[in-house]
Design a protein around this motif. Structure first.
Motif, PDB file in Angstrom:
ATOM      1  N   LYS A  71       0.052   3.315 -17.976  1.00  0.00           N
ATOM      2  CA  LYS A  71      -1.024   2.324 -17.898  1.00  0.00           C
ATOM      3  C   LYS A  71      -0.919   1.505 -16.613  1.00  0.00           C
ATOM      4  CE  LYS A  71      -1.358   1.970 -22.940  1.00  0.00           C
ATOM      5  NZ  LYS A  71      -1.179   1.096 -24.122  1.00  0.00           N
ATOM      6  N   THR A  72       0.298   1.109 -16.257  1.00  0.00           N
ATOM      7  CA  THR A  72       0.476   0.349 -15.016  1.00  0.00           C
ATOM      8  C   THR A  72       0.091   1.191 -13.810  1.00  0.00           C
ATOM      9  OG1 THR A  72       2.278  -0.885 -16.038  1.00  0.00           O
ATOM     10  CG2 THR A  72       2.133  -0.935 -13.631  1.00  0.00           C
ATOM     11  N   LEU A  73       0.523   2.435 -13.817  1.00  0.00           N
ATOM     12  CA  LEU A  73       0.216   3.315 -12.693  1.00  0.00           C
ATOM     13  C   LEU A  73      -1.279   3.600 -12.607  1.00  0.00           C
ATOM     14  CD1 LEU A  73       1.233   5.014 -10.385  1.00  0.00           C
ATOM     15  CD2 LEU A  73       1.655   6.878 -11.986  1.00  0.00           C
ATOM     16  N   ILE A  74      -1.921   3.801 -13.751  1.00  0.00           N
ATOM     17  CA  ILE A  74      -3.364   4.048 -13.752  1.00  0.00           C
ATOM     18  C   ILE A  74      -4.111   2.842 -13.196  1.00  0.00           C
ATOM     19  CG2 ILE A  74      -5.349   4.298 -15.294  1.00  0.00           C
ATOM     20  CD1 ILE A  74      -3.682   6.213 -16.952  1.00  0.00           C
ATOM     21  N   GLY A  75      -3.607   1.629 -13.516  1.00  0.00           N
ATOM     22  CA  GLY A  75      -4.220   0.438 -12.939  1.00  0.00           C
ATOM     23  C   GLY A  75      -4.136   0.434 -11.428  1.00  0.00           C
ATOM     24  N   GLU A  76      -2.988   0.856 -10.890  1.00  0.00           N
ATOM     25  CA  GLU A  76      -2.841   0.934  -9.435  1.00  0.00           C
ATOM     26  C   GLU A  76      -3.779   1.993  -8.852  1.00  0.00           C
ATOM     27  OE1 GLU A  76      -1.134  -1.082  -7.738  1.00  0.00           O
ATOM     28  OE2 GLU A  76       0.289  -2.001  -9.126  1.00  0.00           O
ATOM     29  N   PRO A  87     -13.597   9.834  -7.365  1.00  0.00           N
ATOM     30  CA  PRO A  87     -14.102   8.480  -7.657  1.00  0.00           C
ATOM     31  C   PRO A  87     -15.618   8.400  -7.534  1.00  0.00           C
ATOM     32  CG  PRO A  87     -12.083   8.328  -6.407  1.00  0.00           C
ATOM     33  CD  PRO A  87     -12.399   9.795  -6.501  1.00  0.00           C
ATOM     34  N   SER A  88     -16.277   8.149  -8.656  1.00  0.00           N
ATOM     35  CA  SER A  88     -17.734   8.059  -8.734  1.00  0.00           C
ATOM     36  C   SER A  88     -18.100   6.824  -9.535  1.00  0.00           C
ATOM     37  CB  SER A  88     -18.329   9.311  -9.405  1.00  0.00           C
ATOM     38  OG  SER A  88     -17.989  10.487  -8.710  1.00  0.00           O
ATOM     39  N   ARG A 123       0.831  -1.208   0.000  1.00  0.00           N
ATOM     40  CA  ARG A 123       0.000   0.000   0.000  1.00  0.00           C
ATOM     41  C   ARG A 123       0.863   1.254   0.000  1.00  0.00           C
ATOM     42  NH1 ARG A 123      -3.188  -3.184   3.661  1.00  0.00           N
ATOM     43  NH2 ARG A 123      -2.188  -2.149   5.437  1.00  0.00           N
ATOM     44  N   THR A 124       1.944   1.226   0.751  1.00  0.00           N
ATOM     45  CA  THR A 124       2.859   2.365   0.755  1.00  0.00           C
ATOM     46  C   THR A 124       3.490   2.575  -0.619  1.00  0.00           C
ATOM     47  OG1 THR A 124       3.358   1.951   3.090  1.00  0.00           O
ATOM     48  CG2 THR A 124       4.896   3.350   1.858  1.00  0.00           C
ATOM     49  N   GLN A 125       3.832   1.451  -1.272  1.00  0.00           N
ATOM     50  CA  GLN A 125       4.426   1.546  -2.612  1.00  0.00           C
ATOM     51  C   GLN A 125       3.455   2.173  -3.605  1.00  0.00           C
ATOM     52  OE1 GLN A 125       5.369  -2.236  -4.287  1.00  0.00           O
ATOM     53  NE2 GLN A 125       6.313  -1.406  -6.119  1.00  0.00           N
ATOM     54  N   VAL A 126       2.180   1.750  -3.563  1.00  0.00           N
ATOM     55  CA  VAL A 126       1.178   2.296  -4.478  1.00  0.00           C
ATOM     56  C   VAL A 126       0.991   3.796  -4.234  1.00  0.00           C
ATOM     57  CG1 VAL A 126      -1.264   2.239  -5.097  1.00  0.00           C
ATOM     58  CG2 VAL A 126      -0.018   0.104  -4.796  1.00  0.00           C
ATOM     59  N   LYS A 127       0.912   4.173  -2.961  1.00  0.00           N
ATOM     60  CA  LYS A 127       0.744   5.592  -2.653  1.00  0.00           C
ATOM     61  C   LYS A 127       1.960   6.401  -3.105  1.00  0.00           C
ATOM     62  CE  LYS A 127      -2.409   5.078   1.278  1.00  0.00           C
ATOM     63  NZ  LYS A 127      -2.611   5.336   2.727  1.00  0.00           N
ATOM     64  N   THR A 128       3.148   5.826  -2.930  1.00  0.00           N
ATOM     65  CA  THR A 128       4.364   6.524  -3.359  1.00  0.00           C
ATOM     66  C   THR A 128       4.382   6.711  -4.866  1.00  0.00           C
ATOM     67  OG1 THR A 128       5.573   5.574  -1.488  1.00  0.00           O
ATOM     68  CG2 THR A 128       6.878   6.476  -3.307  1.00  0.00           C
ATOM     69  N   GLN A 129       4.004   5.661  -5.612  1.00  0.00           N
ATOM     70  CA  GLN A 129       3.943   5.775  -7.064  1.00  0.00           C
ATOM     71  C   GLN A 129       2.923   6.819  -7.493  1.00  0.00           C
ATOM     72  OE1 GLN A 129       3.087   1.771  -8.276  1.00  0.00           O
ATOM     73  NE2 GLN A 129       5.251   1.196  -8.415  1.00  0.00           N
ATOM     74  N   VAL A 151      -7.134   1.891  -6.057  1.00  0.00           N
ATOM     75  CA  VAL A 151      -7.401   2.813  -4.945  1.00  0.00           C
ATOM     76  C   VAL A 151      -8.786   3.430  -5.097  1.00  0.00           C
ATOM     77  CG1 VAL A 151      -6.617   4.891  -3.765  1.00  0.00           C
ATOM     78  CG2 VAL A 151      -4.947   3.283  -4.686  1.00  0.00           C
ATOM     79  N   ALA A 152      -9.146   3.795  -6.346  1.00  0.00           N
ATOM     80  CA  ALA A 152     -10.469   4.377  -6.584  1.00  0.00           C
ATOM     81  C   ALA A 152     -11.570   3.357  -6.307  1.00  0.00           C
ATOM     82  CB  ALA A 152     -10.565   4.875  -8.022  1.00  0.00           C
ATOM     83  N   ILE A 153     -11.332   2.081  -6.681  1.00  0.00           N
ATOM     84  CA  ILE A 153     -12.307   1.022  -6.398  1.00  0.00           C
ATOM     85  C   ILE A 153     -12.514   0.886  -4.894  1.00  0.00           C
ATOM     86  CG2 ILE A 153     -12.611  -1.475  -6.423  1.00  0.00           C
ATOM     87  CD1 ILE A 153     -13.382  -0.369  -9.044  1.00  0.00           C
TER      88      ILE A 153
END
Length: 731
Positions: free
Chosen positions: A246-251, A413-414, A99-105, A255-257
């Motif tokens: 694209k990879t980052l948007i997937g991550e 996020p909607s 989770r920290t890695q995703v937030k950092t990215q 988070v949005a989900i």
């Protein structure tokens, strides 16, 4: 005996120490203190860190689990640990690090965007400074000091110089284009004195003039939602994404989900009662629960949030498919979505279709009134399957990636959570959460927009419910034979409803404030009437010609339900419809389209003495829900409707829809504050009247002032008739 027990205990302990020191498998190693008599070596050995390496299989399984559940509870950690041969604490630490890695990215990605934007602003600032340094005095032509003119005047002069350069660079290609296709271009319209006078004459007192109106009305085709992409689309040039993006948007999508899932299932204090009986987000609690959010905050905007839950008559996977297909999505929400396009598909899903699907989209959201500006949005749509038969479809804005874009709306996020029910139905929890600058909304609609009924979750869910009822009606087979005025043939019903659907889509593309489509705005001469025009050339099902679309909105001190019933009833149609010329109107056939008796498709005949109108019928569709109601109609030829009733293809039947949108009003519109009134309740209502009329069958013809004047007169007289009739009926 005692020595033997001590020896055995010592051997057991040393064996356990060896087991702890030796890795149990290849992926786990622990460095223990070295053995020896040197105290210093022993102390250094105990200070060595313990390192744990996971196998590729363990990492792959935890990555897969993270996509569906980034925050596993203790029970899930234990189960996953047993499956992978890891301790729950190891599982916990890995998920924390992930989770920290995703937030950092995400932060790195946002910082890069802000850095690029900052560089653009600096470059623009330097350009302004250079322009100011080289500014010339308008009197003598010499250099001028900075203090001799105001900053606003300096900016205007710089902008004026830039526009002159742009005009000069475009004048050459424009002149070449004019020489090749001057007869087909609106840019080369002659002056008013050179225009041929082709005024539209709709006089009621003359039968021949009425015949002309009917003839041109039945010749114009219906406009499909897809046709708008041929117009002036402001979202035509949008950036594509690299593999890293694209990879980052997937991550970010994950988070949005997670956010939309928590927003859907949470209660107080995250959701609190709104001012108009709706649920709204508690912003302080939202910022505490989601401190980082997604993307920078839109300055100068207010927050608009709402949530709505409903049970709909549709399989959950069919609903997911409709939301992920831009054409089905825009058709289902045609009253809200004035245009939509998918720019890039980043992913179509993993092992299961749509699970992890991600696409770049743009859309324009509208209210059926020319007085409410559209909301233009560029966003990512992400779809993810939850545990069991539950799906999440979420949108989040990417407007800050559009080059030079100035946006007035940003979607936090909607979206919705779709849950399967045992009876084949679906439970939908819809969340709308946006930042928007709606300062340009007309005061007449300000309260409706502020109440979230204009763009909120309640309206989206109502549109889904109507679509489900419509599909159920089209597939119905238990219609009693011999029922009065009821179309019982399945093929006839299917063909008739398809034609009515095309009519509704055509009406919705021209009734709102959107101009980014095939319609071209024209000066109407009246402040409260919006007039647009369009031309059709070699369009299947749409004969060539020039069409005028006129729309206006007003407030009526009459309940919305009463206005809806008055407009949809064939018994009162002759009180406002100029086409009927005061004659009685009879219903020849109808198709029920929902639980409310007002939701139906009808075929009407005008009993007039005019021989020229005997071959004309009126196709009408009406529907109502808690957020508003519509009455949409179009003249249609008898021969064409016979083909449709015979189960023939309705795509080539010419339609020119007109109609009404009736919305609830807001507090303060009737002399003082009060609760907002829904579509079926008391109080007043907001009425939008819109007409589409064929001016000329030649697409190259020019629009005359007389045509616009006649359309203005038509819409003004219709509004007066409606106002007088409903006011008299209310007394």
């Amino acid at each position: 005996m005692e020595m033997s027990l001590q020896r055995t205990s010592s051997e057991n302990n040393s064996g356990r120490n060896r087991e702890e020191q030796e890795p149990s498998n290849k992926e786990t190693t622990m460095e223990a203190p070295a053995s020896g008599d040197d105290d210093q070596d022993l102390e250094e050995g105990f200070k060595r860190r313990r390192h744990t390496r996971h196998t590729h299989h363990q990492i792959s399984e935890m990555e897969s689990f993270f996509k569906g559940c980034p925050h596993p509870d203790e029970k899930q950690r234990k189960a996953l640990g047993r499956e992978l041969g890891l301790e729950p604490l190891q599982i916990k630490f890995w998920f924390q690090n992930k989770r920290t890695q995703v937030k950092t990215q995400q932060e790195r990605y946002e910082n890069n965007l802000l850095r690029v934007e900052n560089d653009k602003l600096r470059a623009e600032n330097r350009r302004y400074r250079n322009a100011l340094a080289n500014a010339l005095c308008p009197s003598c032509g010499g250099p001028t000091a900075l203090g001799e003119m105001s900053f606003d005047e300096q900016q205007l002069r710089i902008e004026n110089a830039r526009l002159k350069e742009e005009i000069a660079s475009m004048s050459g290609p424009a002149a070449k284009h004019a020489g090749k296709s001057g007869s087909n271009s609106y840019c080369n319209m002659p002056s008013q004195n050179q225009m041929p006078s082709r005024s539209l004459d709709l006089g009621v007192g003359n039968n021949n003039k009425n015949n002309n109106f009917v003839a041109v009305a039945q010749a114009q085709p219906a406009a499909m939602v897809g046709e708008i992409y041929g117009g002036n689309d402001p979202l035509r040039e949008l950036p594509l994404f690299s593999c890293f993006d694209k990879t980052l948007i997937g991550e970010i999508g994950l988070v949005a989900i997670e956010e939309i899932n928590r927003l859907s299932l949470s209660g107080d204090p995250l959701w609190v009662p709104g001012n108009y009986g709706s649920e709204v987000v508690n912003e302080d609690e939202y910022l505490r629960v989601f401190p980082r959010g997604i993307g920078p905050t839109l300055l100068g905007a207010r927050t608009e949030s709402s949530r709505q839950t409903a049970i709909v008559i549709m399989h959950h996977m069919k609903l997911v498919e409709m939301l992920m297909d831009v054409n089905q999505w825009s058709n289902m929400f045609c009253g809200i979505v004035s245009r939509a396009v998918t720019h890039e598909v980043l992913s179509t899903g993993e092992t299961i279709r749509y699970d992890g699907a991600c696409q770049v989209m743009s859309a324009e959201f509208q209210v059926p009134s020319p007085l409410v500006p559209t909301r233009d949005n560029y966003f990512i749509r992400f779809c993810k399957k939850h545990q069991g038969q539950s799906w999440a479809v979420v949108d989040f804005s990417m407007d800050h990636l559009r080059p030079g874009a100035i946006t007035k709306i940003r979607r936090r996020p909607s979206g919705c959570i779709i849950q399967e029910l045992p009876n084949g139905y679906s439970k939908v929890i819809w969340v709308e959460h946006v930042e928007v600058d709606d300062s340009e909304v007309h005061n007449l609609y300000k309260n409706l927009v502020d109440s979230t009924l204009a763009f909120g979750a309640k309206r989206w869910v109502a549109a889904i419910d109507r679509t489900c009822e419509r599909l159920a009606s089209a597939m119905a087979t238990n219609i009693p034979q011999g029922a009065l005025c009821v179309i019982t043939s399945h093929e006839s019903r299917k063909s008739m409803m398809k034609l009515a659907e095309r009519m509704v889509l055509s009406f919705c593309t021209g009734v709102g404030a959107s101009t980014a489509n095939a319609w071209t705005p024209l000066p109407s001469g009246l402040e409260d009437v919006r007039v647009m025009t369009r031309k059709s050339v070699d369009d299947p099902g749409r004969p060539p010609g020039i069409v005028l679309s006129a729309a206006t909105s007003l407030w009526l001190p009459v309940p919305a339900r009463r206005v809806f019933e008055f407009l949809r009833s064939e018994n009162t149609r002759n009180q406002w419809d100029i086409l009927s010329t005061g004659a009685q109107v009879n219903e020849l056939a109808h198709i029920a389209n929902g639980r409310d008796h007002g939701n139906c498709v009808s075929l009407l005949r005008v009993n007039t003495q005019n021989v020229g109108q005997n071959n004309m019928l009126i196709l009408q569709e009406s529907f109502i829900d808690a957020t508003g109601s519509f009455v949409i109609y179009a003249p249609i030829d008898v021969a064409a409707i016979n083909v449709v009733l015979g189960g023939g293809n309705p795509d080539y039947v010419a339609l020119l829809p007109s109609g009404f949108a009736v919305l609830p009003d807001g507090p303060g519109l009737n002399g003082g504050p009060g609760p907002i009134c829904e579509a079926g309740s008391g109080g007043g209502c907001l009425l939008t009247v819109a007409f589409q009329i064929l001016v000329d069958s030649a697409p190259t013809s020019k629009i005359s002032v007389g045509s616009v004047t006649t359309v203005n007169s038509l819409i003004k007289r219709t509004v007066e008739k409606i106002r007088d009739a409903v006011s008299l009926d209310g007394n």
